[in-house]
Structure formats: C-alpha cells, structure tokens
Scaffold this motif. Structure first.
Motif, PDB file in Angstrom:
ATOM      1  N   GLU A 173      10.856 -24.526  20.443  1.00 30.55           N
ATOM      2  CA  GLU A 173      11.199 -23.331  21.199  1.00 30.55           C
ATOM      3  C   GLU A 173      12.523 -22.716  20.708  1.00 30.55           C
ATOM      4  N   TYR A 208       4.799 -17.694  17.457  1.00 33.52           N
ATOM      5  CA  TYR A 208       4.174 -18.896  18.041  1.00 33.52           C
ATOM      6  C   TYR A 208       2.929 -19.284  17.248  1.00 33.52           C
ATOM      7  N   GLU A 264      19.378 -29.139  17.978  1.00 32.03           N
ATOM      8  CA  GLU A 264      18.631 -28.301  18.898  1.00 32.03           C
ATOM      9  C   GLU A 264      19.566 -27.390  19.703  1.00 32.03           C
ATOM     10  N   GLU A 309      19.792 -23.090  19.742  1.00 34.20           N
ATOM     11  CA  GLU A 309      19.801 -22.260  20.948  1.00 34.20           C
ATOM     12  C   GLU A 309      21.067 -21.394  20.988  1.00 34.20           C
ATOM     13  N   GLU A 320       7.494 -27.098  25.993  1.00 27.13           N
ATOM     14  CA  GLU A 320       8.594 -26.204  25.617  1.00 27.13           C
ATOM     15  C   GLU A 320       8.167 -24.978  24.815  1.00 27.13           C
ATOM     16  N   ARG A 321       7.207 -25.141  23.924  1.00 30.77           N
ATOM     17  CA  ARG A 321       6.747 -23.966  23.171  1.00 30.77           C
ATOM     18  C   ARG A 321       5.990 -22.995  24.103  1.00 30.77           C
ATOM     19  N   PHE A 348       8.282 -20.575  25.847  1.00 26.34           N
ATOM     20  CA  PHE A 348       8.738 -19.434  25.031  1.00 26.34           C
ATOM     21  C   PHE A 348       7.827 -18.229  25.259  1.00 26.34           C
ATOM     22  N   ILE A 349       6.523 -18.482  25.335  1.00 27.79           N
ATOM     23  CA  ILE A 349       5.548 -17.402  25.549  1.00 27.79           C
ATOM     24  C   ILE A 349       5.523 -16.987  27.028  1.00 27.79           C
ATOM     25  N   LEU A 399      11.970 -20.970  17.415  1.00 28.64           N
ATOM     26  CA  LEU A 399      11.213 -19.725  17.610  1.00 28.64           C
ATOM     27  C   LEU A 399      12.133 -18.634  18.187  1.00 28.64           C
ATOM     28  N   SER A 400      12.970 -19.009  19.159  1.00 27.94           N
ATOM     29  CA  SER A 400      13.900 -18.039  19.756  1.00 27.94           C
ATOM     30  C   SER A 400      14.811 -17.456  18.688  1.00 27.94           C
TER      31      SER A 400
END
Lengths: 239, 239
Positions: free
Chosen positions: B70, B62, B219, B223, A43-44, A47-48, B73-74
């Motif tokens: 994720e 990241y 989670e 999002e 999942e990470r 993101f990239i 991070l978003s």
C-alpha cells in the motif's frame, strides 16, 4: 472448527448489514484480515477502498449542497471520512466480530482498535468493487453514509471558518494561524486579494483569492481546517 | 463573435484528444472556466474530478503492480497525480486554448499556469462524469494516464525508500527523518517491530510494523515520502 463457524456467522451478519452478498466470500475474508494474521491481508484493498469512499462521499456532498464552495465541501468530507467515523460505523455493523487478527493484536484488543476497524471498512469497500464493480461499492458506501451526510455538522456551518479553525487549533494546543496579504491583483477591473494562511510549525500554507480580504481569509481558513482535521483528527490519529 | 468561434474550435479539439464528445457542451465550458472569469467556474467540479482521478490511477496501479505494498502504491500515485503531471497532460492536449480566464489572469499568462491547467484537467474529468457517468470519466483518465502508468518511475523502485526519502528531504532543504522503535510485540510467536518515522517540524509521524526493524523502517519511509511528495511537490505547490 468452531471458531471458523463463528467467523462465518459474523461474515454473514456483516453482509446483511452492508446489504451486499459476496459471490467470492474469500474477498470479504481478505478485507477483514489484518497484517498480523497472514500475508493475504487487507492493506492493498485499503488503498482502493479509501479512493472509493472519498469519491462517493464527495459526490453525495456535491449533490446535497449545491451552494457550498470546494473548500467547504472538502471540510465537510474531512468531517465524514476519517478514522473516527469509520470506526463508529464498523462498531454499528459488528465488523470486529469478523476480523482475523494475529494473537498479539487479539490479546491487546485489536478487534476494537479504531485504526484496525477503519482500515477493514475501507478494505470491504474495495472487496465489493472487486467482487462486483465500482457501482456496487458506491451503493454500499451510500447506504452507510446516507444519514451522516444528511446530518452533517451544520453547527459549524453557521460559524465562520476562521473562528472554527482557531477553535480547532486551540483544541489541539497548536499555535494560531497567520493570515497575510500576498498580493493585490486586478481582475476584470476589480481588485482581488491574494491571502495566505500559515499554520506555522505544522508546515501547512495555503492561498486563496477573493474580492475582499475577509472573504479570501475565510476561504483559506476552510482549506486549512480541512487539512488539520484530516491530518490531526482529534480522535487518535491513524497509523 | 470571433473569439467564441476560436474557443469552440479549441473545445472540439480538446474533446477529440480526450476521445469523448460532450452531449452537454456547457459542462465542458464550465470545466474550463476559471473563477476569475465568471461565477459559473470550475472549482466545485475540481472537487469531484480529483476524486475520480485518484480512484482511477489507484486502480490502474493496483492492477499493474500486484506485488507492491500500500505504501509503495501511494508513493507511485503521488508521483503520477500531481500538478506537474496534470499540467503536462493539459499542455499536450492544448487545454490552455480552451480556457476562460478573467482579464487579469489572461494578461499574466494564466493559460499556461500549471495550477490553472491542472485544475481544469480535474474539472474536465468531473464534467465527463456529469455528462455521462463515472465509467466514462474513468475511461478518459485511463487513456490519458495509460502510458504514464506503464513508464512510472522505476528508477526509484530499485533504490530503497529510506534513501529516496532522505534525498527528497534534502532537495527541499528539510531536516532528515528520525526513526524510532516504538514497540516490540509478539505476533504468532514471532517478534514484530513497531517503528515510527518522524519528519520533525513538518508535523508528520507514521508507524509501521514488520518482522525486522529495517523492513518496518522502509515501510514508514515510503509512507512519509508519499505524504511529502503530495504536500510539498517540488514544482510550485498547488494553491
């Protein structure tokens, strides 16, 4: 173990199709690992990978279509970068065979679920960038999308954006957009119309400015369409 | 002309602040040209610059926060990559002084309008990539965002996502989210909850899966929050 060998063969085949060989195959392995299988999941990476994909397709479209506006480019990108297209590519290069899924996902056919396949594609782009660098990942994306960018939906290019937006909303059984003149301003001695396009209960409103009401409306329609196709793709939506 | 000289000086000062000198200064000039000034404006550049910015900040986050999911991070990226922050940076490096605006925009103070400043920032990132390459543009973004990534809003990191989402919706006078258990599935002999978070009339729904209902809800909230902050920034929305 036999299943390990089968996975390794699948990973070799995928690398061949990507035309990229991993120096650190554990990165490919993680890119193909769904969260239902283990904690070292993709999942990470996704993101990239999503960001690499968005930039690369943006640049391909920018170079290929020097006359299109930002709104039109956004719309073309939304047609190319979505779960449906990514899952299609994943099927072409047999990504499903290389996936690591938990037993629940395995039993319910997760190896051909579009969202899982699309996420794995994005994660692989990130994995290539970690294994080598951004340029190598960009090259992989370019190879996979080259034909699609060339054949990008020109049917709708002839059709005006307002008509295409209306049809797209109807296909989703959603209400038609409302266009409003928000302002008329004078720029360099020329009247400019500020038009808004409101998708009602969807909560999306955008504005554009143009020397004619019609031109500005067309521009808002392109932006609304890009948003709609990204947020409500006609194929099953992501996540 | 005197005004040309002043612009040129402004462009020199901006390049100093970006720590990048253009080989083709006409690219910087176009990046700083609003559509109200001439046909060679910055909107197509913006399409590319936005993608460079999104990738670069994604990668910085990241690398800086190896333990964030994720969704988290978003959310952090949405806090960093938005009109407000870009306009702030533009003011710090005096981008307004270098802008080319039509007379209407000039009179109405366009050189300090957040949307115009933010668009010019993105367009400059693209201009650097065209003048040199992607890596040079990435370096410029990294320099401008380095401190902001370090100081990224940790206040809200301590707060749970559901609380932060609730507060964000209340601040926008929007209805509270609805969380639902969509499914309970068995993964590797462990129960997993599939939870959806529904923002009602906004038309946004997302799902997450977790070993506890609470974890999966958190989670989905992250999002939903990332989406909300991107689509409905509290500062005046883009476009």
């Amino acid at each position: 173990m036999k299943s390990d060998l089968i996975k390794q063969q699948a990973h070799l085949a995928i690398q061949k199709r990507l035309d990229y060989t991993f120096r650190r195959p554990e990165l490919l392995r993680q890119a193909l690992t769904h969260r239902s299988f283990s904690a070292a999941h993709n999942e990470r990476f996704e993101f990239i990978g999503d960001a690499i994909l968005n930039y690369t397709v943006a640049k391909m479209l920018y170079d290929t279509f020097p006359k299109l506006t930002e709104g039109e480019l956004s719309r073309l990108r939304a047609n190319l970068v979505n779960e449906g297209v990514l899952a299609e590519i994943a099927l072409e290069i047999n990504v499903g065979d290389g996936l690591y899924l938990g037993s629940g996902e395995l039993k319910s056919g997760g190896f051909r679920r579009p969202s899982i396949l699309a996420d794995a594609m994005e994660a692989m782009f990130a994995a290539v960038s970690f294994d080598a660098d951004f340029f190598e990942a960009e090259k992989v994306v370019r190879r996979l999308f080259a034909e699609r960018v060339k054949q990008v939906d020109f049917k709708n290019q002839g059709k005006d954006n307002k008509t295409t937006l209306q049809e797209a909303l109807q296909a989703r059984r959603l209400a038609l957009p409302k266009y409003r003149i928000e302002d008329q301003i004078c720029c360099n001695g020329e009247i400019q119309f500020v038009i808004s396009c409101d998708l009602g209960e969807l909560g999306f409103v955008c504005q554009a400015q143009g020397s004619s009401r019609k031109a500005a409306e067309q521009e808002t329609a392109a932006e609304a369409l890009a948003w709609l196709e990204k947020k409500f793709p006609l194929k099953k939506s992501r996540k």
